[in-house]
Scaffold this motif. Structure first.
Motif, short mmCIF file in Angstrom:
data_model
loop_
_atom_site.label_atom_id
_atom_site.label_comp_id
_atom_site.label_asym_id
_atom_site.label_seq_id
_atom_site.Cartn_x
_atom_site.Cartn_y
_atom_site.Cartn_z
N LEU A 56 0.85 -1.18 0.00
CA LEU A 56 0.00 0.00 0.00
C LEU A 56 0.89 1.23 0.00
N SER A 57 0.63 2.15 -0.92
CA SER A 57 1.47 3.33 -1.00
C SER A 57 0.63 4.58 -1.16
N ASP A 58 1.04 5.62 -0.44
CA ASP A 58 0.43 6.93 -0.64
C ASP A 58 0.91 7.49 -1.98
N GLN A 59 0.05 8.29 -2.65
CA GLN A 59 0.42 8.83 -3.95
C GLN A 59 1.36 10.03 -3.82
N ARG A 60 1.01 11.00 -2.98
CA ARG A 60 1.79 12.24 -2.87
C ARG A 60 2.88 12.06 -1.82
N MET A 61 4.10 11.79 -2.27
CA MET A 61 5.24 11.66 -1.36
C MET A 61 6.42 12.41 -1.97
N PRO A 62 7.23 13.09 -1.16
CA PRO A 62 8.38 13.82 -1.70
C PRO A 62 9.44 12.85 -2.22
N GLY A 63 10.07 13.22 -3.33
CA GLY A 63 11.15 12.42 -3.89
C GLY A 63 10.70 11.36 -4.86
N MET A 64 9.62 10.66 -4.54
CA MET A 64 9.13 9.60 -5.42
C MET A 64 7.63 9.45 -5.22
N ALA A 65 6.85 9.67 -6.25
CA ALA A 65 5.40 9.55 -6.16
C ALA A 65 5.01 8.09 -6.00
N LEU A 84 -2.92 1.81 -4.30
CA LEU A 84 -2.53 3.22 -4.25
C LEU A 84 -3.57 4.00 -3.45
N LEU A 85 -3.09 4.77 -2.48
CA LEU A 85 -3.96 5.62 -1.65
C LEU A 85 -3.77 7.07 -2.11
N THR A 86 -4.87 7.72 -2.44
CA THR A 86 -4.76 9.09 -2.94
C THR A 86 -5.93 9.93 -2.47
N ALA A 87 -5.63 11.20 -2.22
CA ALA A 87 -6.69 12.15 -1.86
C ALA A 87 -7.11 12.98 -3.05
N TYR A 88 -6.50 12.69 -4.21
CA TYR A 88 -6.76 13.50 -5.40
C TYR A 88 -7.32 12.61 -6.51
N ALA A 89 -8.40 13.01 -7.08
CA ALA A 89 -9.09 12.21 -8.09
C ALA A 89 -8.61 12.57 -9.49
N ASP A 90 -7.33 12.32 -9.76
CA ASP A 90 -6.79 12.52 -11.10
C ASP A 90 -7.06 11.24 -11.90
N ILE A 91 -8.25 11.16 -12.48
CA ILE A 91 -8.76 9.93 -13.06
C ILE A 91 -7.84 9.39 -14.15
N ALA A 97 -2.21 4.19 -14.67
CA ALA A 97 -1.45 3.38 -13.72
C ALA A 97 -2.02 1.96 -13.63
N VAL A 98 -3.35 1.87 -13.60
CA VAL A 98 -3.99 0.55 -13.54
C VAL A 98 -3.72 -0.23 -14.82
N ASN A 99 -3.82 0.44 -15.97
CA ASN A 99 -3.58 -0.24 -17.25
C ASN A 99 -2.13 -0.70 -17.39
N SER A 100 -1.20 0.01 -16.78
CA SER A 100 0.21 -0.38 -16.87
C SER A 100 0.54 -1.60 -16.02
N GLY A 101 -0.36 -1.95 -15.10
CA GLY A 101 -0.12 -3.08 -14.22
C GLY A 101 0.59 -2.73 -12.93
N ALA A 102 0.97 -1.47 -12.77
CA ALA A 102 1.67 -1.06 -11.55
C ALA A 102 0.72 -1.00 -10.36
N VAL A 103 -0.54 -0.62 -10.62
CA VAL A 103 -1.54 -0.46 -9.56
C VAL A 103 -2.67 -1.45 -9.82
N ASP A 104 -2.98 -2.27 -8.80
CA ASP A 104 -4.09 -3.22 -8.92
C ASP A 104 -5.40 -2.62 -8.42
N ARG A 105 -5.32 -1.79 -7.39
CA ARG A 105 -6.51 -1.09 -6.88
C ARG A 105 -6.07 0.28 -6.40
N TYR A 106 -6.99 1.25 -6.46
CA TYR A 106 -6.71 2.54 -5.84
C TYR A 106 -7.88 2.91 -4.94
N ILE A 107 -7.56 3.59 -3.84
CA ILE A 107 -8.56 3.96 -2.84
C ILE A 107 -8.38 5.44 -2.53
N GLN A 108 -9.50 6.15 -2.48
CA GLN A 108 -9.44 7.57 -2.15
C GLN A 108 -9.50 7.76 -0.64
#
Length: 492
Positions: A56-65, A84-91, A97-108
């Motif tokens: 589980l990773s937060d989206q907005r982090m300094p140095g590496m998103a 991916l945990l995010t407070a921003y709905a950048d659809i 990210a989901v299509n690339s396979g890097a993210v399996d689920r995202y949660i706001q």
């Protein structure tokens, strides 16, 4: 959902804010085995030490998103379930990210604990399924290759020939133990049908449709047997150019037949004892534990007390392996089985050769019964095959039966005919007179083997472990290369 022990899987939580990590710890510490990292760089370093099922990773982090981190994490741990945990709905970013396979689920954010618990459980399920499918594919591929290398005779598969009382006791023991998962010890002389008994146990059990894996342990020296049985991770030792499953993994669900596994190194004894105790093993160089369901059938040629009584084997290992011993009587103790066994081998050879003999004369049978058969059933099979060739007719006569001369290691049996076996010349000096232990010949042999081993390792490294290229580079047949690699304990 499969009945999984969720606490046995690692979950990695990545966030640059300690308060968020503390919230995870407070909410999920009782449900999952949590690991924490303050940012993507620290998390990537942790992936060298742990194998998380869920990240589980937060989206907005300094140095590496968060998305960038999960992309790099997937390269190292492709089976991990990325959230991916995010407070921003950048659809659009999330869809990419989901299509690339890097993210399996995202949660706001803010996340709901019940919803996130269900998603983490789902991630563990997906991870476990991927690992199991990979293991099954690897097992199937290895077993297919094993079958291609192993010469199997369907005529003799699980078939014991004879009706003597001694053999009936063996078949009764087979019937008693086959339906269980108990490990079995088979004692018998060289050339006796120990492998047939092992196959009969397998065929008579519920494991019949699962793999039957035979290991001729004498083909592996020193630590090579341990590697062959337990497998290894890439880089575990010099020459381990890739991951490889061991024969125990290959036999999962079925039976493994160990033919004369002596001597046993201390490390191999410890690994075997753990496996026999709880069914768990680790590949050499690995830290993750695998659970494998395998029945072990062990074959020894010397008597049980002589094999184990020297104090070189852990007493508990002796106990584990000798729960159900079966003694296979030598052929000289059941002469009444010789005619049936001889006719069985004759039918077997006749099926392969249309012009072979099909029966034995009474005189030939009498001659067979009068011989002591120091090589037991295997010697009888060889004699019958040779006689079928020499007869040039339908019936084998006494003159067609030729026995192989053997050195008089023991006092000759009264059953042995003096005109059928010739003494071996004693003019050849014993090996000890040529070179004692550690003498010049022994040192030369060891030096040559070490030189050959280094040359093969250099060639393997040059060709990145591609054995076809190695064979072409060295100018040898691929089968010769495989034999030399196995003999020298290199990944073969």
């Amino acid at each position: 959902m499969l009945d999984l022990d969720l606490s046995s899987f690692d979950v990695l939580v990545v966030d640059d804010e300690q308060d968020n990590l503390d919230a995870f710890r407070f909410t999920f510490r009782r449900s999952f085995r949590l690991n924490y990292a303050r940012g993507g760089v620290e998390a990537l370093e942790m992936l060298d030490r742990i194998d998380p099922a869920v990240i589980l990773s937060d989206q907005r982090m300094p140095g590496m998103a968060g998305i960038d981190f999960l992309e790099r994490a997937k390269q190292r741990r492709p089976d991990a379930f990325g959230i991916l945990l995010t407070a921003y709905a950048d659809i659009q970013v999330l869809v990419d990210a989901v299509n690339s396979g890097a993210v399996d689920r995202y949660i706001q954010k803010p996340w709901n604990s019940k919803e996130l618990t269900a998603i983490i459980r789902q991630g563990i399920q997906v991870f476990s399924t991927k690992r199991e499918n990979r293991r099954l594919r690897e097992q199937l591929a290895l077993y297919r290759g094993y079958l291609e290398r192993e010469q199997r005779d369907p005529i003799d598969f699980g078939e014991l020939v004879g009706d003597s009382r001694a053999l009936q006791q063996v078949t009764t023991s087979i019937a008693e133990v086959a339906s269980t998962s108990t490990h079995v010890l088979i004692e018998g002389e060289q050339g006796s049908e120990k492998d047939v008994v092992a196959r009969a146990i397998h065929v008579g059990s519920s494991r019949e449709e699962q793999p039957f894996v035979r290991v001729t342990c004498a083909a592996f020296r020193g630590e090579a047997l341990e590697r062959e049985l337990f497998g290894w991770r890439r880089g575990a030792f010099e020459g381990a150019f890739g991951d490889r499953a061991g024969r125990l993994e290959l036999a999962h669900g079925g039976t493994i037949y160990l033919d004369e596994p002596w001597p046993l190194t201390s490390s191999l004894q410890a690994r075997l004892l753990r496996f026999l105790s709880d069914g768990q093993l680790e590949r050499i160089g690995a830290t993750d534990t695998l659970r494998v369901d395998v029945r072990v059938v062990l074959a020894v040629t010397t008597s049980f007390s002589e094999t184990w009584g020297r104090g070189e084997v852990l007493p508990e290992l002796v106990t584990r392996l000798s729960v159900f011993p079966i003694r296979l009587p030598p052929l000289r103790e059941r002469p009444g089985d010789i005619p049936m066994l001889a006719e069985h081998f004759l039918r077997k050879y006749a099926r392969r050769n249309a012009r072979a003999a099909t029966s034995l004369s009474e005189e030939a049978i009498a001659k067979l019964k009068a011989y002591a058969w120091p090589g037991n059933a295997r010697e009888l099979e060889n004699v019958i095959e040779r006689a079928a060739i020499l007869s040039r007719g339908d019936v084998i006569q006494p003159e067609h039966l030729a026995y192989t001369p053997r050195p008089p290691l023991l006092a000759p049996s009264p059953l042995v005919e003096t005109d059928t076996a010739s003494p071996v010349s004693a003019s050849v000096p014993p090996p000890s007179s040529i070179s004692g232990k550690g003498g010049p010949a022994s040192n030369l042999s060891a030096s040559l083997e070490e030189y050959e081993r280094q040359e093969l390792l250099t060639a393997m490294a040059r060709c990145n472990g591609n054995k076809a290229e190695v064979a072409r580079y060295l100018g040898v047949q691929r089968t010769t290369l495989y034999y030399r690699l196995k003999r020298l304990g290199i990944d073969g």
